[in-house]
Enzyme design. Structure first.
Site, PDB file in Angstrom:
ATOM      1  N   CYS A 272      47.414  45.105  19.273  1.00 50.94           N
ATOM      2  CA  CYS A 272      48.255  43.974  18.868  1.00 50.94           C
ATOM      3  C   CYS A 272      48.703  43.037  19.988  1.00 50.94           C
ATOM      4  O   CYS A 272      48.615  41.820  19.825  1.00 50.94           O
ATOM      5  CB  CYS A 272      49.461  44.472  18.094  1.00 50.94           C
ATOM      6  SG  CYS A 272      50.476  45.655  18.962  1.00 50.94           S
TER       7      CYS A 272
ATOM      8  N   HIS B 294      56.533  41.404  19.973  1.00 53.00           N
ATOM      9  CA  HIS B 294      55.760  42.320  20.831  1.00 53.00           C
ATOM     10  C   HIS B 294      54.992  41.602  21.947  1.00 53.00           C
ATOM     11  O   HIS B 294      53.901  42.010  22.335  1.00 53.00           O
ATOM     12  CB  HIS B 294      54.786  43.158  19.990  1.00 53.00           C
ATOM     13  CG  HIS B 294      54.486  44.485  20.625  1.00 53.00           C
ATOM     14  ND1 HIS B 294      53.584  45.387  20.115  1.00 53.00           N
ATOM     15  CD2 HIS B 294      54.983  45.061  21.753  1.00 53.00           C
ATOM     16  CE1 HIS B 294      53.524  46.456  20.876  1.00 53.00           C
ATOM     17  NE2 HIS B 294      54.374  46.284  21.881  1.00 53.00           N
TER      18      HIS B 294
END
Length: 585
Positions: free
Chosen positions: A82, A143
């Site tokens: 990710c 993130h």
């Protein structure tokens, strides 16, 4: 039933002008700026959605996007995990260009209180649209870093990257957020801390005995200091779950922590609430809204309404809850009269995680016919993701495109639709998708696509335009465990280098046009063009590498370790607790 004339008359006059012009002219028209909604799933397998062939999972809202818009069948993430994939989406650049990679095995940001993150000199599409008068919002998972030098500098915060509004997790939903699930990270830390405790206890005992017997003359101050350190390490080991949960599992609104730790059972409804509110506040537009779902990353936290709603256990329940969330967003656009003036894009950051299992229950996704999954370098199961665009009246309904496209293409597409320009002072790897989406051209602008695992180049895809063939050359592939299993079970994620990979010489060659599952490697004996393809790809690699410039690695060891002084805390560390969602702290 609405007549065609009624449908057209409901469109804004600037959009009518947009549609009347030729595509090559209208794509750069700045008078009409569509709203843009990006829906990004987390770890969703391409085989988990009805419109991509799944007939056992109910995803009616996502399927409706494909029915009413354009579906891409060879849509590719720039990384199979990710953090680098999301960096590439926002910047239109391979993550190696921005330093959002490492070469040490830590492929994503490991802590909220790490100093790595998306560099401030990167220009996201949100920054471009913000300058063009867009209201920009990010709701959900980030993130991509938070702090650099202090716990409040927020140097990597979404608001420093072009977003006017942020609500969600600055980190990522991890297994540590749910006590019942033991994450690989926590297990590894507990083992390491337990080892340190044993060493410290042994040292303290040895020095103490040595002092009493006169064999060693170690000062009591040193012995007491070692014992205190050992006690503190023991406390960290004992309370590790609580420390991680409070340190990483929290929600923010803009720069303010609103819930620490987060009550994850209600996070889905909070994300929907904030998304609906953002659309309603900015309905006069134009606006850019990136909804970055926490679904379907483990732990698969699913509200009671959707439990046991699917044939695929908790994972299927989680997918179907996310589809409901998509439906709530689409319904809001419709209720506000924004459907025809809004481009909606749906994708996943990478493929489903095959290794995510608890006992015999699969907690990761299904990647259809494609080999591999999340974290597996360049196998298509980890990087071939859903890609759906809907813009009623502008994009053709029910259209399917099989050419290679990239999530990095969103960058120039969104920038130009919003009236902005992509930066000219850096290499942009994405291609403007609009000519392909509405049929002005019939082939993707991508010729070569480079598939990295961390900073290591594992494979290259060549779209041979004159023949339409898509070749894929693998130089490195992970070693599956157990052999022939198709994944790296027991390791959590496949490695990018070392003894866990195979270097192929000659490289593996696949014709994806005939073998999308990558099951039948070609050779010089079976493919007359073998040598030509390998030589052409090697030349492309040389050209590509000549465009790379050294930049600091944001995910290296120093930038990716926990630093107490960077820990966000809405109390006195380590007593980080607050709950503004319920109106009290």
């Amino acid at each position: 039933m609405m007549h065609l004339e009624d449908s057209w008359s409901s469109l804004p006059i600037t959009l009518l002008t947009f549609l009347i012009l030729k595509p090559s002219e209208s794509i750069y028209l700045a008078d009409f700026k569509p709203n843009i909604v990006i829906l990004l799933a987390d770890d969703l397998g391409i085989g988990d959605i009805g419109c991509y062939g799944n007939n056992t999972m109910r995803t009616p809202n996502i399927d409706s996007l494909a029915h009413e818009g354009v579906k891409l069948t060879q849509h590719l993430a720039a990384a199979s995990v990710c953090t680098p994939s999301r960096a590439a989406l926002l910047t239109g650049r391979y993550p190696i260009r921005s330093g959002m990679v490492s070469d040490n095995g830590y492929r994503v940001l490991q802590w909220t209180a790490a100093s790595g993150g998306l560099p401030s000199n990167e220009t996201t599409f949100a920054k471009i649209l913000q300058k063009e008068g867009y209201a920009t919002g990010l709701i959900g998972k980030w993130h991509l870093g938070l702090n650099c030098e202090s716990s409040i500098d927020h140097c990597h915060h979404p608001l420093n990257h072009g977003f006017d509004f942020f609500y969600g997790m600055p980190f990522s939903l991890m297994s540590d957020c749910e006590y019942s699930v033991l994450s690989e990270r926590r297990a590894r830390l507990e083992i390491r801390l337990y080892f340190y405790i044993q060493i410290i206890v042994l040292a303290t005992f040895t020095f103490t005995i040595g002092r009493f017997t006169g064999i060693l003359s170690v000062p009591w101050k040193i012995i007491i200091t070692i014992a205190i350190i050992g006690f503190l390490v023991f406390l960290i080991w004992y309370f590790l779950y609580i420390l991680i949960k409070h340190g990483d599992c929290f929600l923010m609104q803009n720069h303010t922590i609103t819930e620490q730790p987060m009550i994850i059972k209600r996070t889905a409804s909070l994300i929907v609430k904030e998304a609906v509110s953002f659309i309603e506040r900015n309905k006069d537009g134009p606006f850019l809204l990136l909804i970055s779902f926490l679904h379907v990353h483990t732990p698969l936290v699913t509200t009671e309404k959707f439990l046991q709603s699917s044939k695929h256990g908790l994972y299927g329940d989680n997918v179907q809850e996310m589809d409901w969330m998509v439906g709530e967003v689409l319904e809001t656009l419709d209720n506000q009269g924004l459907t025809k003036s809004t481009l909606v894009y749906f994708a996943s950051d990478n493929g489903g995680s095959l290794e995510s299992q608890i006992g015999n229950e699969q907690h990761g996704g299904w990647n259809g016919i494609y080999k591999g999954g999340k974290g597996m370098g360049a196998w298509d199961g980890g990087i071939r993701v859903p890609g759906i665009f809907r813009w009623p009246g502008v994009l053709p309904a029910g259209h399917v495109i099989d050419d290679p496209t990239s999530m990095m293409d969103i960058y120039p597409t969104v920038a130009r639709l919003g009236g902005g320009k992509v930066p000219r002072d850096r290499m942009i790897d994405g291609k403007d998708l609009m000519p392909l989406l509405w049929g002005e051209i019939d082939q993707s602008d991508h010729e070569f696509m480079f598939h990295y695992c961390e900073s290591y180049l594992h494979a290259v895809r060549w779209h041979q335009k004159d023949s339409g063939t898509v070749w894929k050359v693998h130089y490195v592939t992970p070693i599956f465990h157990p052999e022939g299993s198709g994944a790296c079970y027991g390791r959590g994620v496949c490695p990018c280098f070392g003894d866990g990979v195979i270097h192929h010489d000659p490289p593996l060659l696949f014709d994806l046009s005939k073998d999308p599952s990558e099951t039948n490697p070609l050779s010089a004996d079976t493919e007359p063009l073998f040598s030509l393809v390998i030589a052409r790809v090697e030349h492309a690699i040389q050209d590509h590498r000549s465009t790379l410039t050294p930049v600091p690695q944001q995910l290296n060891t120093f930038n990716n370790i926990w630093k107490p002084w960077l820990q966000p805390c809405c109390g006195t560390f380590p007593l980080c607790w607050c709950n503004w969602e319920d109106g009290h702290k």
